[in-house]
Design a protein around this motif. Sequence first.
Motif, PDB file in Angstrom:
ATOM      1  N   GLY A  57      31.973  28.350  36.859  1.00  0.00           N
ATOM      2  CA  GLY A  57      33.177  27.570  37.087  1.00  0.00           C
ATOM      3  C   GLY A  57      33.980  28.075  38.269  1.00  0.00           C
ATOM      4  N   ASN A  58      35.296  28.068  38.089  1.00  0.00           N
ATOM      5  CA  ASN A  58      36.205  28.603  39.101  1.00  0.00           C
ATOM      6  C   ASN A  58      37.378  29.289  38.422  1.00  0.00           C
ATOM      7  N   PRO A  59      37.271  30.583  38.127  1.00  0.00           N
ATOM      8  CA  PRO A  59      38.429  31.320  37.614  1.00  0.00           C
ATOM      9  C   PRO A  59      39.550  31.332  38.652  1.00  0.00           C
ATOM     10  N   LEU A  60      40.780  31.137  38.179  1.00  0.00           N
ATOM     11  CA  LEU A  60      41.943  31.192  39.060  1.00  0.00           C
ATOM     12  C   LEU A  60      42.474  32.625  39.085  1.00  0.00           C
ATOM     13  N   LEU A  61      42.611  33.177  40.281  1.00  0.00           N
ATOM     14  CA  LEU A  61      42.976  34.578  40.453  1.00  0.00           C
ATOM     15  C   LEU A  61      44.459  34.667  40.793  1.00  0.00           C
ATOM     16  N   PHE A  62      45.242  35.260  39.896  1.00  0.00           N
ATOM     17  CA  PHE A  62      46.696  35.363  40.068  1.00  0.00           C
ATOM     18  C   PHE A  62      47.227  36.365  39.044  1.00  0.00           C
ATOM     19  N   PRO A  63      48.247  37.160  39.372  1.00  0.00           N
ATOM     20  CA  PRO A  63      48.984  37.191  40.633  1.00  0.00           C
ATOM     21  C   PRO A  63      48.310  38.010  41.733  1.00  0.00           C
ATOM     22  N   PHE A  64      47.366  38.868  41.345  1.00  0.00           N
ATOM     23  CA  PHE A  64      46.643  39.689  42.314  1.00  0.00           C
ATOM     24  C   PHE A  64      45.147  39.434  42.166  1.00  0.00           C
ATOM     25  N   ILE A  65      44.401  39.870  43.173  1.00  0.00           N
ATOM     26  CA  ILE A  65      42.966  39.629  43.227  1.00  0.00           C
ATOM     27  C   ILE A  65      42.204  40.945  43.055  1.00  0.00           C
ATOM     28  N   ALA A  66      41.142  40.908  42.267  1.00  0.00           N
ATOM     29  CA  ALA A  66      40.163  41.996  42.137  1.00  0.00           C
ATOM     30  C   ALA A  66      40.780  43.248  41.518  1.00  0.00           C
ATOM     31  N   ARG A  67      40.240  44.432  41.902  1.00  0.00           N
ATOM     32  CA  ARG A  67      40.595  45.687  41.232  1.00  0.00           C
ATOM     33  C   ARG A  67      41.734  46.402  41.949  1.00  0.00           C
ATOM     34  N   HIS A  68      42.551  47.089  41.139  1.00  0.00           N
ATOM     35  CA  HIS A  68      43.642  47.909  41.656  1.00  0.00           C
ATOM     36  C   HIS A  68      43.565  49.291  41.028  1.00  0.00           C
ATOM     37  N   ARG A  69      44.057  50.274  41.776  1.00  0.00           N
ATOM     38  CA  ARG A  69      43.999  51.653  41.301  1.00  0.00           C
ATOM     39  C   ARG A  69      45.309  52.370  41.625  1.00  0.00           C
ATOM     40  N   VAL A  70      45.692  53.239  40.720  1.00  0.00           N
ATOM     41  CA  VAL A  70      46.811  54.158  40.949  1.00  0.00           C
ATOM     42  C   VAL A  70      46.336  55.542  40.551  1.00  0.00           C
ATOM     43  N   ILE A  74      41.652  52.850  37.458  1.00  0.00           N
ATOM     44  CA  ILE A  74      41.428  51.429  37.689  1.00  0.00           C
ATOM     45  C   ILE A  74      42.270  50.610  36.719  1.00  0.00           C
ATOM     46  N   GLY A  75      42.804  49.491  37.217  1.00  0.00           N
ATOM     47  CA  GLY A  75      43.547  48.566  36.367  1.00  0.00           C
ATOM     48  C   GLY A  75      45.044  48.803  36.349  1.00  0.00           C
ATOM     49  N   PHE A  76      45.570  49.462  37.403  1.00  0.00           N
ATOM     50  CA  PHE A  76      47.001  49.732  37.485  1.00  0.00           C
ATOM     51  C   PHE A  76      47.515  49.447  38.892  1.00  0.00           C
ATOM     52  N   TRP A  77      48.811  49.139  38.985  1.00  0.00           N
ATOM     53  CA  TRP A  77      49.457  48.985  40.285  1.00  0.00           C
ATOM     54  C   TRP A  77      50.839  49.607  40.242  1.00  0.00           C
ATOM     55  N   ARG A  78      51.331  49.996  41.411  1.00  0.00           N
ATOM     56  CA  ARG A  78      52.637  50.641  41.528  1.00  0.00           C
ATOM     57  C   ARG A  78      53.567  49.716  42.306  1.00  0.00           C
ATOM     58  N   ASP A  79      54.734  49.423  41.731  1.00  0.00           N
ATOM     59  CA  ASP A  79      55.661  48.523  42.416  1.00  0.00           C
ATOM     60  C   ASP A  79      56.527  49.291  43.409  1.00  0.00           C
ATOM     61  N   ALA A  80      57.414  48.568  44.085  1.00  0.00           N
ATOM     62  CA  ALA A  80      58.225  49.160  45.149  1.00  0.00           C
ATOM     63  C   ALA A  80      59.187  50.220  44.626  1.00  0.00           C
ATOM     64  N   GLN A  81      59.485  50.172  43.340  1.00  0.00           N
ATOM     65  CA  GLN A  81      60.375  51.169  42.738  1.00  0.00           C
ATOM     66  C   GLN A  81      59.597  52.363  42.168  1.00  0.00           C
ATOM     67  N   GLY A  82      58.275  52.344  42.316  1.00  0.00           N
ATOM     68  CA  GLY A  82      57.451  53.440  41.846  1.00  0.00           C
ATOM     69  C   GLY A  82      56.969  53.306  40.415  1.00  0.00           C
ATOM     70  N   VAL A  83      57.290  52.190  39.760  1.00  0.00           N
ATOM     71  CA  VAL A  83      56.866  51.983  38.376  1.00  0.00           C
ATOM     72  C   VAL A  83      55.395  51.561  38.372  1.00  0.00           C
ATOM     73  N   GLU A  86      50.042  48.028  34.232  1.00  0.00           N
ATOM     74  CA  GLU A  86      48.656  47.580  34.108  1.00  0.00           C
ATOM     75  C   GLU A  86      48.464  46.244  34.821  1.00  0.00           C
ATOM     76  N   MET A  87      47.253  46.033  35.341  1.00  0.00           N
ATOM     77  CA  MET A  87      46.884  44.741  35.910  1.00  0.00           C
ATOM     78  C   MET A  87      45.380  44.573  35.737  1.00  0.00           C
ATOM     79  N   PRO A  88      44.944  43.590  34.938  1.00  0.00           N
ATOM     80  CA  PRO A  88      43.502  43.418  34.730  1.00  0.00           C
ATOM     81  C   PRO A  88      42.806  42.937  35.988  1.00  0.00           C
ATOM     82  N   LEU A  89      41.504  43.045  35.988  1.00  0.00           N
ATOM     83  CA  LEU A  89      40.690  42.564  37.102  1.00  0.00           C
ATOM     84  C   LEU A  89      41.019  41.110  37.399  1.00  0.00           C
TER      85      LEU A  89
END
Length: 310
Positions: A57-70, A74-83, A86-89
């Motif tokens: 099919g066509n999975p819709l990718l939002f709000p971010f795409i693919a893998r993130h690391r902190v 794997i599966g984490f992101w850091r915001d502008a305030q340093g917090v 979690e963010m899934p694939l």
Amino acid sequence: MPKFQDQDVIEIVRGGSRLLIAPQAGGRLLSWHLHGAPIIHWPDAADWSQPALVRGGNPLLFPFIARHRVDGRIGFWRDAQGVVREMPLHGFARDLPFDAQVDEQGASVHMTLTDSEATHARYPFSFRFEARYRLVDEATLEVGLTTTNTAEPSSDTRMPPHMPYYAGHHFYFALPHTQRSEATLSLPRNVYRHQLADGTTTAPQPGATRYSFGDPQIVDRFHCLEGEPQTPVRIDMPTLNRAIEIDLKRPDSLPWYAVTSWTLAPDADFYCVEPWLGLPDAIHNGLGLRWLAPGQSETATLRIAVSALR
């Protein structure tokens, strides 16, 4: 609603073209058939207990795409305030139900996902994410993604004034694995990148404008577009007498950042060609990262046209 694999789905038909869509499963386009032939692949035996993991099919990718690391996780992101959150694939949209409305002519479906308590822990923003599929004619599908920051302007300096995002598509085009070496992918002018095992992204390298789908080097390759695309992305499948063109230069659309090519295995009967607004980990590396002010809205549109080879 008609049933497909024991699931409620929306069916959009125009001439010999038929779309099946499951709003409750991440707003997922499941399949597209033209005169009975599969254009978008969907497996005969899908595991509906985890629809986001189905290869099709066509999975819709939002709000971010693919893998993130902190810090290597794997599966984490850091915001502008340093917090750190979690963010899934490929983000969370493909796991959540969308509201859906079919137009009176039955030629298009408009689906909407909005923020909730369930999304705030991972993504602390007020948003509306919309996907629209429209059959322009029986052989042309138009797809639009609209992202809106629905927050009210605030004088509270503790709240982030802008909302980061980078959305995208994950089209599974039907291509028998035995026919890969005869099929080709043509691209506008580009440079290519890869994501490495540690999460970093390679420096850009000059990219070709034509590849064989039998070339293992293009698996998981980000073809980053240079300037406004002057030609469509094109998939030629001589053994199927089929050409597919993806027009990324639509009026009033955001510029698409990259087209990613990927497949699961040498014997997979699909190949993914994925227009993206940014690259993996853009929240940390800035590659395609977009920001929306409160009340701001942006739309990214493309058209997919299928024709017979001459």
